[in-house]
Design a protein around this motif. Structure first.
Motif: not given
Length: 214
Positions: A176-195
């Motif tokens: 995530c230090q290099q892929f600063n757009q990829f990581c926030p999106r997948v993190s948001g998807a995981v949060v939505g799934s846990f919801l």
């Protein structure tokens, strides 16, 4: 034998009750019985409570559909390219590069489809609060959907954690230090799934409580 019928017009369930009357014969014969049927429009015990549970169930299912659909859509459209010296050499990160993220997408898509198909059964539980078959069916499949969504979200969360923090013991870099757009999106998807997982837990508890009150 004379019979009279009195019906109380109501939207509630009518319960037939037989009223028996005894009469003496005018000629001194044995008494005879006259039966009349009376219908009572009393509200079944607990129907209002179960109807309220059904309405909450329907609302939560719609919320879970939105959560799982958003999680699957965000994960399925996540990718990022990093240029390396020139445009001919690039580092790319996409969700399908990770089998765990592919499983995450499939699990949330399956759960979303199931929840959409379960809406008619949830409506039936509102119209007929005391029905047992539809409620039991929802309880069983809600539990299966909960297990699938939990497994997909947990597996994806482990990969997201490694992507953010890395693992020096296994030489796993923090991507995530290099892929600063990829990581926030997948993190948001995981949060939505846990919801969606939290909502499914509530749905299972509501179905179990409604069945226990029958």
């Amino acid at each position: 034998m004379d019979s009279s019928h009195s019906v109380k017009e109501s939207g509630d369930i009518a319960i037939p009750v037989t009223e028996v009357k005894s009469f003496k014969s005018r000629k001194g014969g044995p008494p005879f019985m006259a039966a009349s049927t009376v219908r009572l429009g009393d509200v079944p015990h607990g129907a209002g409570w179960k109807r309220g549970v059904g309405i909450i169930d329907l609302i939560l299912r719609i919320c879970a559909i939105v959560a799982t659909l958003a999680a699957a859509a965000v994960m399925g459209t996540t990718s990022q390219n990093l240029p390396f010296f020139t445009q001919l050499f690039q580092f790319q990160a996409s969700y399908d590069d990770f089998p765990t993220f592919t499983f995450f997408l499939a699990g949330n898509a399956i759960t979303c489809a199931y929840l959409a198909l379960s809406l008619p059964f949830s409506i039936v539980c509102i119209v007929r609060p005391h029905i047992v078959g539809a409620r039991m069916l929802l309880l069983i499949f809600d539990t299966l959907a909960l297990a699938l969504t939990m497994a997909a979200a947990s597996a994806a969360a482990a990969i997201v954690y490694l992507a953010h923090n890395g693992n020096p013991n296994t030489n796993w870099p923090a991507l995530c230090q290099q892929f600063n757009q990829f990581c926030p999106r997948v993190s948001g998807a995981v949060v939505g799934s846990f919801l969606a997982v939290a909502i499914l837990v509530v749905l299972v508890v509501l179905s179990a409580a409604a069945l226990r009150r029958n």
